[in-house]
Design a protein around this motif. Sequence first.
Motif, PDB file in Angstrom:
ATOM      1  N   UNK A  53       0.812  -1.203   0.000  1.00 25.04           N
ATOM      2  CA  UNK A  53       0.000   0.000   0.000  1.00 25.04           C
ATOM      3  C   UNK A  53       0.849   1.258   0.000  1.00 25.04           C
ATOM      4  N   UNK A  54       0.402   2.257   0.747  1.00 22.83           N
ATOM      5  CA  UNK A  54       1.102   3.540   0.830  1.00 22.83           C
ATOM      6  C   UNK A  54       2.543   3.331   1.276  1.00 22.83           C
ATOM      7  N   UNK A  55       3.478   3.890   0.498  1.00 21.99           N
ATOM      8  CA  UNK A  55       4.911   3.767   0.766  1.00 21.99           C
ATOM      9  C   UNK A  55       5.388   2.318   0.788  1.00 21.99           C
ATOM     10  N   UNK A  56       4.638   1.432   0.120  1.00 20.37           N
ATOM     11  CA  UNK A  56       5.035   0.037   0.036  1.00 20.37           C
ATOM     12  C   UNK A  56       4.706  -0.791   1.262  1.00 20.37           C
ATOM     13  N   UNK A  57       4.009  -0.179   2.225  1.00 21.87           N
ATOM     14  CA  UNK A  57       3.640  -0.920   3.439  1.00 21.87           C
ATOM     15  C   UNK A  57       2.624  -2.004   3.083  1.00 21.87           C
ATOM     16  N   UNK A 110      -7.762   3.688  -0.691  1.00 24.42           N
ATOM     17  CA  UNK A 110      -8.618   4.839  -0.944  1.00 24.42           C
ATOM     18  C   UNK A 110      -9.645   4.431  -1.994  1.00 24.42           C
ATOM     19  N   UNK A 111     -10.655   5.260  -2.201  1.00 24.00           N
ATOM     20  CA  UNK A 111     -11.609   4.981  -3.272  1.00 24.00           C
ATOM     21  C   UNK A 111     -10.927   5.053  -4.629  1.00 24.00           C
ATOM     22  N   UNK A 112     -10.003   6.012  -4.774  1.00 26.04           N
ATOM     23  CA  UNK A 112      -9.313   6.218  -6.049  1.00 26.04           C
ATOM     24  C   UNK A 112      -7.804   6.234  -5.829  1.00 26.04           C
ATOM     25  N   UNK A 113      -7.100   5.540  -6.689  1.00 26.64           N
ATOM     26  CA  UNK A 113      -5.642   5.486  -6.609  1.00 26.64           C
ATOM     27  C   UNK A 113      -5.139   4.341  -7.461  1.00 26.64           C
ATOM     28  N   UNK A 114      -3.828   4.182  -7.604  1.00 27.94           N
ATOM     29  CA  UNK A 114      -3.297   3.043  -8.351  1.00 27.94           C
ATOM     30  C   UNK A 114      -3.739   1.728  -7.709  1.00 27.94           C
ATOM     31  N   UNK A 115      -4.106   0.755  -8.514  1.00 23.87           N
ATOM     32  CA  UNK A 115      -4.565  -0.518  -7.975  1.00 23.87           C
ATOM     33  C   UNK A 115      -3.433  -1.222  -7.231  1.00 23.87           C
ATOM     34  N   UNK A 116      -3.717  -1.858  -6.072  1.00 26.32           N
ATOM     35  CA  UNK A 116      -2.680  -2.584  -5.342  1.00 26.32           C
ATOM     36  C   UNK A 116      -2.335  -3.889  -6.065  1.00 26.32           C
ATOM     37  N   UNK A 117      -1.076  -4.089  -6.342  1.00 28.34           N
ATOM     38  CA  UNK A 117      -0.643  -5.276  -7.077  1.00 28.34           C
ATOM     39  C   UNK A 117       0.042  -6.262  -6.127  1.00 28.34           C
ATOM     40  N   UNK A 118       0.871  -7.132  -6.652  1.00 30.03           N
ATOM     41  CA  UNK A 118       1.484  -8.168  -5.824  1.00 30.03           C
ATOM     42  C   UNK A 118       2.758  -7.671  -5.152  1.00 30.03           C
ATOM     43  N   UNK A 134       3.361   6.317  -3.729  1.00 29.98           N
ATOM     44  CA  UNK A 134       3.386   7.551  -2.938  1.00 29.98           C
ATOM     45  C   UNK A 134       1.992   7.933  -2.441  1.00 29.98           C
ATOM     46  N   UNK A 135       0.974   7.224  -2.910  1.00 24.54           N
ATOM     47  CA  UNK A 135      -0.400   7.454  -2.452  1.00 24.54           C
ATOM     48  C   UNK A 135      -1.018   6.114  -2.082  1.00 24.54           C
ATOM     49  N   UNK A 136      -2.140   6.155  -1.370  1.00 24.81           N
ATOM     50  CA  UNK A 136      -2.838   4.911  -1.059  1.00 24.81           C
ATOM     51  C   UNK A 136      -3.340   4.262  -2.348  1.00 24.81           C
ATOM     52  N   UNK A 137      -3.286   2.942  -2.427  1.00 23.28           N
ATOM     53  CA  UNK A 137      -3.873   2.270  -3.593  1.00 23.28           C
ATOM     54  C   UNK A 137      -5.386   2.441  -3.578  1.00 23.28           C
ATOM     55  N   UNK A 138      -6.016   2.298  -4.739  1.00 24.03           N
ATOM     56  CA  UNK A 138      -7.442   2.576  -4.819  1.00 24.03           C
ATOM     57  C   UNK A 138      -8.293   1.397  -5.267  1.00 24.03           C
ATOM     58  N   UNK A 139      -9.582   1.495  -4.954  1.00 23.13           N
ATOM     59  CA  UNK A 139     -10.553   0.544  -5.493  1.00 23.13           C
ATOM     60  C   UNK A 139     -10.607   0.671  -7.007  1.00 23.13           C
TER      61      UNK A 139
END
Length: 213
Positions: A53-57, A110-118, A134-139
């Motif tokens: 997620x955010x910052x790779x966490x 977040x509702x909007x952001x880059x999709x979380x990948x593997x 750099x931002x939260x991943x999004x739906x």
Amino acid sequence: MKSARPHDTVQRTIDIIVAAVMLIVTAPVMLAVVILVAWRLGRPVFFRQQRPGLNGRVFTMVKFRTMLDVDPERGLITDADRLTRLGRIMRSTSVDELPTFINVLKGDMSLVGPRPLLVRYLDRYTPTQARRHLVRPGLTGLAQVRGRNALSWEDKFDLDVWYVDHRSLSLNARIFAETVLTVVRRDGIAAEGNVTMPEFLGTATSRPTISNA
């Protein structure tokens, strides 16, 4: 790694309100899906997987299960083998994503952001591509309304980074509205020759980023 903007706090408030409302409104639908998945695919009903997620966490993302377990004796090896008819319908309508509102409510997404990948993709990104974290991943995200899985990985990442640099409340609202149309039209559900997307193995050469989304 940090790229906070003043409107990010407002967006987080919007995320909480919308996620809470959606979890309440879609509760009857999710209950029906739980019953269908348990009946047709068995347990567990939910698919849980570690995603950055955010910052790779790393966090645990939750979705409805759409595939059968790997079973070589039954010929269930590839994603195409394991994806059921029910699973295809759930993916094409994005119903499998409904539990992910829990991740939004928790602050993983977040509702909007880059999709979380593997997680294993983390060390395959170029420095520019890594900025998507750099931002939260999004739906949903800019890549999802510009082609979804019909895009190449590189084009997706170009759009993700463009979003990071140009994000705003108005852009988020536009992406969310366009997402509804994308789901209704069922555009870009799978890459050509795949049930979703092939594995990202890294970018061999540098590419110019998209300058206008």
